[in-house]
Write a protein that holds these residues in place. Structure first.
Motif, short mmCIF file in Angstrom:
data_model
loop_
_atom_site.label_atom_id
_atom_site.label_comp_id
_atom_site.label_asym_id
_atom_site.label_seq_id
_atom_site.Cartn_x
_atom_site.Cartn_y
_atom_site.Cartn_z
N ASP A 5 -19.76 14.77 -15.25
CA ASP A 5 -18.96 15.97 -15.53
C ASP A 5 -17.52 15.57 -15.80
OD1 ASP A 5 -20.93 18.08 -15.14
OD2 ASP A 5 -21.01 17.35 -13.08
N LEU A 6 -17.00 14.70 -14.94
CA LEU A 6 -15.59 14.28 -15.09
C LEU A 6 -15.50 12.77 -14.88
CD1 LEU A 6 -14.05 16.91 -12.62
CD2 LEU A 6 -14.24 17.16 -15.10
N ILE A 7 -14.65 12.13 -15.68
CA ILE A 7 -14.34 10.72 -15.43
C ILE A 7 -12.83 10.61 -15.18
CG2 ILE A 7 -14.21 8.37 -16.40
CD1 ILE A 7 -16.72 8.95 -18.00
N LEU A 8 -12.46 9.89 -14.13
CA LEU A 8 -11.05 9.60 -13.88
C LEU A 8 -10.82 8.15 -14.31
CD1 LEU A 8 -10.58 11.32 -10.39
CD2 LEU A 8 -10.75 12.33 -12.66
N ALA A 9 -10.15 7.96 -15.43
CA ALA A 9 -9.88 6.62 -15.95
C ALA A 9 -8.60 6.14 -15.30
CB ALA A 9 -9.75 6.65 -17.47
N GLY A 10 -8.70 5.29 -14.29
CA GLY A 10 -7.55 4.90 -13.48
C GLY A 10 -7.65 5.59 -12.13
N GLY A 11 -7.82 4.79 -11.10
CA GLY A 11 -7.93 5.37 -9.75
C GLY A 11 -6.75 4.95 -8.91
N GLY A 12 -5.54 5.21 -9.42
CA GLY A 12 -4.32 4.96 -8.66
C GLY A 12 -3.86 6.28 -8.04
N MET A 13 -2.54 6.47 -7.98
CA MET A 13 -2.02 7.64 -7.28
C MET A 13 -2.50 8.95 -7.91
SD MET A 13 0.56 10.09 -7.35
CE MET A 13 2.03 9.60 -8.23
N ALA A 14 -2.37 9.08 -9.24
CA ALA A 14 -2.73 10.36 -9.87
C ALA A 14 -4.24 10.57 -9.85
CB ALA A 14 -2.21 10.39 -11.31
N GLY A 15 -5.00 9.53 -10.22
CA GLY A 15 -6.46 9.67 -10.26
C GLY A 15 -7.03 10.01 -8.89
N LEU A 16 -6.58 9.30 -7.87
CA LEU A 16 -7.12 9.56 -6.53
C LEU A 16 -6.66 10.91 -5.99
CD1 LEU A 16 -6.93 6.03 -4.86
CD2 LEU A 16 -8.93 7.18 -5.81
N SER A 17 -5.43 11.32 -6.35
CA SER A 17 -4.96 12.64 -5.90
C SER A 17 -5.83 13.73 -6.51
CB SER A 17 -3.50 12.88 -6.32
OG SER A 17 -2.67 11.90 -5.76
N GLN A 307 1.54 15.45 -7.60
CA GLN A 307 0.72 16.24 -6.66
C GLN A 307 0.61 17.69 -7.13
OE1 GLN A 307 -1.03 14.68 -4.51
NE2 GLN A 307 0.07 12.81 -5.03
N ARG A 308 1.75 18.26 -7.52
CA ARG A 308 1.73 19.68 -7.94
C ARG A 308 0.83 19.84 -9.17
NH1 ARG A 308 7.33 19.16 -6.57
NH2 ARG A 308 7.98 18.89 -8.71
#
Ligand SMILES: Cc1cc2nc3c(=O)[nH]c(=O)nc-3n(C[C@H](O)[C@H](O)[C@H](O)COP(=O)(O)OP(=O)(O)OC[C@H]3O[C@@H](n4cnc5c(N)ncnc54)[C@H](O)[C@@H]3O)c2cc1C
Length: 410
Positions: A5-17, A307-308
């Protein structure tokens, strides 16, 4: 090709948040793949940010303070008029979050959900048509309804690979205004009490400026442990040993510390640029974090804004089935603030006024809470103008004309 359904390309601060917010809500059950080139197992960064009340990561906030010190430069201003003040944050708290605590906290939360998978492999490309997006990695190709990409880099930042091998490396020349915020930090342990844990230093401009923007900050964890960070806003990096030398001198001359152990080190480069990035470069790709324009060009602060934005994207996905909704801000940083920041960059790049003196005037003539609201883009226009009014008028007016002229000519 496996589909998610969704892929997060990059699992740093934004991806993990984003993954964390998605995992709290009604989107549980969606198949999500998080791809990063490496697992986040090191304390590779420390986030400092201000906040009123508490946030979702309150349980892992490492330190929080109600007041911070600001030290203006010694080189500028009338003699005897140096500005050093403990600033009352007026309802805000200055908080510190360690990267490793954040990565671990989110990892434990996501581990409860069998629909979230991780893949550790370099990403080679992110593409999309109108219906789906495709991520190509060294380990294979994956498709999804939406891809959230935090791996994109600004053109100006392409020479930097984020490591510490570069010697006087500089930004890629372009028509845009770009500075690097580069910094080296040491977490030190002293043999004798050396810090007041209740009194961090947010900016200390008393160090030699060398015609640039240079400052230290000191975030104490106890009487004998603190993070000391040497930060510059310039177009080129220093030789690696210069950061260490500067930290050592500061510890000796300002903190009176000569015996210490370095427990941890961090080095970072944050783009301060008016080079545009678009949040939605392709129909099914959404750039997030620094890649998506959440880094404020005048300060480099990124954490709280990301975060927002991630909360908004997660809410929209839950409510509308897509990340964007009518009425939401079109960019993480509104146009007015991007214009203000272009003017700031112009003052600094054209050396129209010493940056240390600009920051000193801003904090000397404004309440810190007003500056924080300005930096969080929460003020009215009148309040913003009041904050900016504290800045030196002639250089800022010249910079404003220069920026407007550049826009017309472009
Ligand atoms: C040392 C440091 C300290 C900072 N301190 C602060 C602070 O105090 N306050 C603040 O507001 N901001 C701070 N920042 C700025 C900003 O908050 C951070 O850079 C933040 O991590 C940005 O989040 P991001 O998700 O955009 O990028 P990142 O957290 O860097 O995440 C991007 C991820 O993508 C992965 N990746 C990139 N390219 C590829 C590829 N080709 N294939 C696979 N994976 C890839 C990376 O491994 C990384 O995990 C700091 C930055 C640094 C570097």
């Amino acid at each position: 090709m496996k589909h998610y359904d969704l892929i997060l390309a990059g699992g740093g601060m934004a991806g993990l948040s984003l993954a964390y917010y998605l995992n709290q809500g009604p989107l549980q059950g969606k198949k999500i793949l998080i791809i990063d080139r490496e697992p986040k197992t090191k304390n590779d960064r420390t986030w400092a940010f201000w906040q009123r009340g508490t946030g979702p990561f309150e349980a892992i906030v490492y330190q929080a303070w109600d007041t911070v010190w600001f030290h203006g430069p010694r080189e500028y201003g009338p003699p005897g008029n140096a500005f050093s003040q403990k600033l009352d944050l007026g309802g805000y708290r200055y908080k510190l979050l360690r990267g490793i605590d954040f990565y671990e906290f989110v990892r434990v939360d996501l581990a409860k959900n069998p629909d979230i998978e991780f893949l550790y492999s370099p990403i080679l490309g992110v593409e999309s048509d109108d219906d789906q997006a495709v991520v190509t990695t060294e380990a294979g190709t994956f498709s999804a309804e939406w891809v959230f990409d935090s791996t994109f880099r600004l053109e100006a930042m392409k020479p930097f690979n984020g490591d510490f091998t570069s010697n006087r490396q500089t930004i890629k020349p372009s028509n845009h205004q770009t500075l690097l915020q580069h910094f080296k930090g040491w977490v030190v342990k002293t043999s004798a009490p050396a810090f007041n844990p209740a009194e961090p230093t947010m900016m200390d401009f008393r160090i030699a400026q060398h015609g640039e923007c240079r400052f230290m900050y000191v975030l104490p964890f106890s009487e004998s442990e603190a993070l000391i960070e040497f930060t510059l806003f310039t177009p080129a990096l220093l030789p690696p040993e210069a950061y260490d030398a500067e930290l050592k001198t500061y510890l000796r001359d300002f903190l009176k510390v000569t015996e210490f152990q370095i427990l941890e080190q961090e080095f970072g480069i944050i783009p301060m640029s008016d080079e545009p990035t678009t949040e939605r470069p392709r129909p099914r790709v959404v750039r997030i974090g620094t890649a998506g324009g959440s880094t404020r060009p005048s300060t480099g602060y990124t954490f709280a804004r990301t975060q927002r934005r991630m909360q908004t994207l997660a809410d929209n996905l839950a409510r509308h089935g897509q990340p964007f909704a009518p009425g939401m801000a079109r960019q993480p940083i509104p146009a007015r603030y991007r214009l203000f920041d272009e003017i700031f960059l112009n003052v600094f790049l054209k050396k129209r006024y010493p940056p240390a003196a600009v920051f000193t005037q801003l904090y000397r003539r404004n309440r810190p809470a007003d500056v924080f609201r300005f930096l969080d883009e929460e003020n009215t226009l009148a309040e913003d103008l009041r904050v900016i009014w504290a800045a030196p008028k002639v250089p800022f007016t010249r910079a404003a004309f220069d920026v407007l002229l550049r826009k017309i000519l472009r």
